[in-house]
Design a protein around this motif. Structure first.
Motif, short mmCIF file in Angstrom:
data_model
loop_
_atom_site.label_atom_id
_atom_site.label_comp_id
_atom_site.label_asym_id
_atom_site.label_seq_id
_atom_site.Cartn_x
_atom_site.Cartn_y
_atom_site.Cartn_z
N GLY A 106 -3.62 10.11 80.69
CA GLY A 106 -2.90 8.78 80.25
C GLY A 106 -3.55 7.67 79.63
O GLY A 106 -4.90 7.39 80.11
N LEU A 107 -3.05 6.93 78.90
CA LEU A 107 -3.67 5.62 78.18
C LEU A 107 -2.65 4.56 78.77
O LEU A 107 -1.62 4.41 78.13
CB LEU A 107 -3.55 5.83 76.78
N ASP A 108 -3.26 3.66 79.69
CA ASP A 108 -2.42 2.61 79.93
C ASP A 108 -2.81 1.36 79.43
O ASP A 108 -3.86 0.55 79.98
CB ASP A 108 -2.91 2.66 81.65
N PHE A 109 -1.94 1.08 78.66
CA PHE A 109 -1.76 -0.30 77.69
C PHE A 109 -0.73 -1.15 78.22
O PHE A 109 -0.44 -2.22 77.80
CB PHE A 109 -1.61 0.01 76.33
N GLU A 173 -3.67 29.14 80.24
CA GLU A 173 -3.79 28.34 79.21
C GLU A 173 -3.26 26.94 79.39
O GLU A 173 -1.89 27.04 79.61
CB GLU A 173 -3.39 28.71 77.77
N PRO A 174 -3.64 26.03 79.70
CA PRO A 174 -3.36 24.71 80.02
C PRO A 174 -2.25 23.83 78.97
O PRO A 174 -2.58 23.76 78.02
CB PRO A 174 -4.03 23.79 80.52
N ARG A 175 -1.25 23.67 79.31
CA ARG A 175 -0.10 22.70 78.56
C ARG A 175 -0.80 21.20 78.77
O ARG A 175 -1.35 20.88 79.86
CB ARG A 175 1.18 22.84 78.78
N ILE A 176 -1.09 20.42 77.63
CA ILE A 176 -1.51 19.30 77.83
C ILE A 176 -0.37 18.28 77.59
O ILE A 176 0.22 18.20 76.61
CB ILE A 176 -2.65 18.92 76.83
N LEU A 177 -0.49 17.07 78.45
CA LEU A 177 0.60 16.10 78.38
C LEU A 177 0.01 14.67 78.46
O LEU A 177 -0.70 14.43 79.49
CB LEU A 177 1.51 16.00 79.51
N LEU A 178 0.02 13.97 77.23
CA LEU A 178 -0.57 12.72 77.13
C LEU A 178 0.41 11.76 77.28
O LEU A 178 1.52 11.61 76.65
CB LEU A 178 -1.23 12.48 75.57
N LEU A 179 0.41 10.80 78.39
CA LEU A 179 0.95 9.55 78.68
C LEU A 179 0.40 8.42 78.18
O LEU A 179 -0.49 7.98 78.27
CB LEU A 179 1.14 9.49 80.19
N LEU A 180 1.48 7.71 77.18
CA LEU A 180 0.90 6.42 76.73
C LEU A 180 1.86 5.29 77.16
O LEU A 180 2.97 5.20 76.70
CB LEU A 180 0.69 6.62 75.17
N ASP A 181 1.38 4.53 78.05
CA ASP A 181 2.14 3.23 78.34
C ASP A 181 1.95 2.15 77.57
O ASP A 181 0.90 1.29 78.07
CB ASP A 181 2.07 3.09 79.99
N GLY A 182 2.73 1.61 76.86
CA GLY A 182 2.57 0.44 76.04
C GLY A 182 2.18 0.66 74.70
O GLY A 182 1.01 0.66 74.14
N LEU A 183 3.16 1.19 73.99
CA LEU A 183 2.78 1.67 72.50
C LEU A 183 2.53 0.63 71.51
O LEU A 183 1.70 0.43 70.68
CB LEU A 183 4.01 2.43 71.90
N SER A 184 3.29 -0.53 71.61
CA SER A 184 2.91 -1.67 71.01
C SER A 184 1.35 -2.30 71.06
O SER A 184 0.83 -2.62 69.97
CB SER A 184 3.87 -2.98 71.36
N ALA A 185 1.01 -2.31 72.19
CA ALA A 185 -0.42 -2.83 72.62
C ALA A 185 -1.42 -1.88 72.03
O ALA A 185 -2.36 -2.21 71.43
CB ALA A 185 -0.70 -3.04 74.02
N VAL A 217 3.38 14.56 73.83
CA VAL A 217 3.19 12.98 74.19
C VAL A 217 4.58 12.40 74.71
O VAL A 217 5.42 12.82 74.30
CB VAL A 217 2.75 12.01 72.91
N ALA A 218 4.36 11.57 75.87
CA ALA A 218 5.31 10.89 76.29
C ALA A 218 4.69 9.48 76.19
O ALA A 218 3.80 9.11 76.85
CB ALA A 218 5.73 11.46 77.69
N MET A 219 5.49 8.57 75.57
CA MET A 219 5.34 7.01 75.25
C MET A 219 5.98 6.25 75.91
O MET A 219 7.39 6.48 75.91
CB MET A 219 4.66 6.92 74.06
N SER A 220 5.95 4.99 76.05
CA SER A 220 6.76 3.96 76.36
C SER A 220 6.65 2.80 75.45
O SER A 220 5.47 2.41 74.74
CB SER A 220 6.62 3.35 77.61
N ALA A 221 7.87 2.19 75.27
CA ALA A 221 7.86 0.99 74.44
C ALA A 221 8.87 -0.06 74.83
O ALA A 221 10.06 0.58 75.23
CB ALA A 221 8.07 1.47 72.67
N GLU A 222 8.47 -1.22 74.31
CA GLU A 222 9.64 -2.30 74.70
C GLU A 222 10.78 -2.54 73.87
O GLU A 222 11.90 -2.75 74.22
CB GLU A 222 9.01 -3.53 75.00
N ARG A 223 10.44 -2.34 72.67
CA ARG A 223 11.68 -2.42 71.48
C ARG A 223 11.64 -1.18 70.62
O ARG A 223 10.87 -0.71 70.50
CB ARG A 223 11.42 -3.80 71.00
#
Length: 536
Positions: A106-109, A173-185, A217-223
């Motif tokens: 996870g990348l917590d922005f 073989e592991p699947r990799i899931l990257l979480l990005l909270d705060g795409l704008s930042a 990749v699963a990411m979040s964005a406000e707009r």
């Protein structure tokens, strides 16, 4: 109406079937919505009026990455946490079920909403957006994973991670899931920032190329505008939660009359559809503290079941003992540990090498460490020290000779010039270490030192010279002779130091990212962050 209802109840008349289903609940427990695998993660429950049913909604990573749009408090971070919990529930399911492990990063922005996931064994690391060192390291690792898997999957003729597991028998073989909270930042910090744009390019590559290689990749964005056109074509799924601007629903291709200001957190619509859905959460609670408790219980259950820990994203230590490092690297003395590889790197003991830094940046400690590294590399080499008597470097006990007064410095420099004009036959030549070199400017020893440095540089001996950063801008011949080598180490640097000292641009950086002993090393016009060990 009341009398009719009472009579029907007393007569035992069964209630008629309603022509519609009840409204979606405000919260669902993701653990109760059916079994799942790493290829099919439960997202929530969707209302399908056309078929008069509530269906379990899944996110299938092999369909592509997903972005969650929503205003503050709409449930964006909760949705990402649900996907991370799903990955753990998949590992906690039937051992005979198809599928494999999932490693989550996870990348917590945002506001720290992902931090509670770190207790889970399959979560490698949750990295705060301000930790640029580890953010860059994770993106580099994912980029390297893409390159490595691309060749391996092509050799196996596999189009997805599922096919690769079947064809090779490597179900681990592991699947990799990257979480990005705060795409704008994240974009603000990396997309256009000098020295960091390459990391945004690495992220784009993960989104664009990761799907068939099991990196998602699963990411979040406000707009809606937070998702750049460079990524939009690679993100196949869009989940729209409550929006602050009503016009955003039309931009995101969902009806305007499904969601509103009073919509519950997690209530949403998939882009391009009209059906309302509710994102599920682990434990069925909207309280973050209770969600954290459920995650801790899941973590304990997974560890008891033998789920292995995902590899963490390590941090470059701010304290490294020289005894923990080898005596040489690639036939060179050890400089320190590189930030990009977390492995020891060396430096060429030839020519001139500039050591600069602010007060308190660890210059004296680093000078002593590099001097010790030179002695370890060449136990019989000729090492000479020029400086002051109060310095601990002077008393290190590794020197062939020392000079701490003006007369001693002048005499030593003049005596070394004949030898310094002769190139070393093999290996490391004569080493001249000068501490606080600018203290000798304008004095009786300056001319002798200038001649010695000039001779050493031309004959490929080694001069290591130290001084405070601001003093290296001097035009004195002695300083220029060292600086013209265009190589060295700057501790706690500013981005302007690169052009001023080496004619090599530095990326923008914050001095807070550099503890004592950490700096940027410049060799052949290339820069690298490094942590220098302490002698010991």
């Amino acid at each position: 109406v009341l009398s009719i209802a009472t009579a029907a109840r007393l007569a035992g008349v069964p209630a008629p079937r309603r022509p519609w289903l009840p409204e979606l609940a405000a919260v669902y427990d993701v653990a109760t919505l059916g079994a799942q695998t790493d290829a099919q993660l439960v997202l929530g429950v969707v209302d399908v009026p056309a078929h008069q049913e509530h269906r379990t909604l899944h996110y299938r990573p092999d369909d592509g990455s997903i972005v969650v749009f929503g205003t503050g408090g709409s449930g964006k971070s909760t949705t990402l946490r649900t996907l991370a919990a799903d990955a753990g529930l998949a590992a906690d399911g039937d051992p005979a079920a198809e599928g494999g492990p999932v490693h989550v990063y996870g990348l917590d922005f945002g506001a720290g909403g992902l931090a509670m996931l770190e207790c889970l064994p399959h979560v490698g690391s949750i990295i705060d957006g301000s930790d640029h060192e580890r953010v860059a390291r994770l993106l580099r690792q994912l980029r390297e994973t893409l390159e490595e898997r691309s060749a391996r999957y092509a050799q196996a003729r596999a189009g997805t991670i599922g096919e690769y597991r079947q064809l090779t028998g490597r179900s681990d073989e592991p699947r990799i899931l990257l979480l990005l909270d705060g795409l704008s930042a994240f974009r603000d910090a990396y997309e256009s920032e000098v020295g960091r744009a390459a990391m945004f390019g690495a992220f784009q590559r993960v989104v664009a190329e990761g799907r068939p290689l099991g990196v998602h990749v699963a990411m979040s964005a406000e707009r809606p505008g937070a998702l750049p056109t460079s990524l939009a074509g690679s993100v196949q799924r869009r989940l729209v939660l409550r929006q602050a601007d009503e016009n955003a629903y039309g931009v995101l291709d969902v009806p305007k009359d499904v969601l509103g200001p009073q919509s519950a957190p997690g209530r949403g619509v998939l882009g391009g559809t009209t059906e309302e859905l509710q994102v599920a959460v682990l434990g069925g609670s909207t309280n973050p503290a209770e969600q954290a408790q459920h995650l801790e219980r899941l973590a304990a259950r997974l560890r008891a079941a033998g789920v292995r820990d995902a590899p963490p994203v390590r941090r470059l230590s701010s304290f490294i003992e020289r005894t923990s490092l080898p005596g040489s690297v690639g036939g060179m003395p050890v400089l320190g540990v590189a930030d990009d590889t977390l492995a020891p790197i060396g430096f060429e003991p030839h020519g001139t090498f500039l050591l600069a830094g602010l007060p308190g940046s660890g210059r004296t400690t680093v000078l002593g460490s590099l001097s010790a590294a030179l002695r370890t590399f060449s136990p019989d080499g000729r090492l000479y020290y020029v400086g002051n008597r109060r310095s601990p470097v002077h008393g290190a006990g590794i020197w062939t000779d020392v000079a701490v007064t003006v007369d001693e410095v002048t005499a030593l420099a003049r005596s070394l010039v004949p030898d310094l004009t002769e190139s070393p036959v093999s290996g490391m030549g004569i080493v001249l270490v000068i501490e606080s070199i600018t203290d000798f400017l304008g004095g009786p020893a300056e001319q002798a030192l200038t001649e010695a440095v000039k001779a050493a540089r031309r004959a490929d001996h080694f001069v290591l010279a130290e001084s405070e950063t601001s003093t290296w801008g001097s035009a004195w011949p002695l300083v220029s002779e060292v600086r013209n080598g265009r190589r060295g180490l700057v501790l706690q640097p500013d981005h302007l130091d690169g052009d001023a000292l080496f004619r090599t641009p530095f990326p923008r950086m914050a001095r807070a990212e550099f503890p004592p002993g950490r700096g940027v090393v410049v060799e052949s016009g290339k820069t690298r962050r490094v942590q220098v060990p302490v002698a010991g």
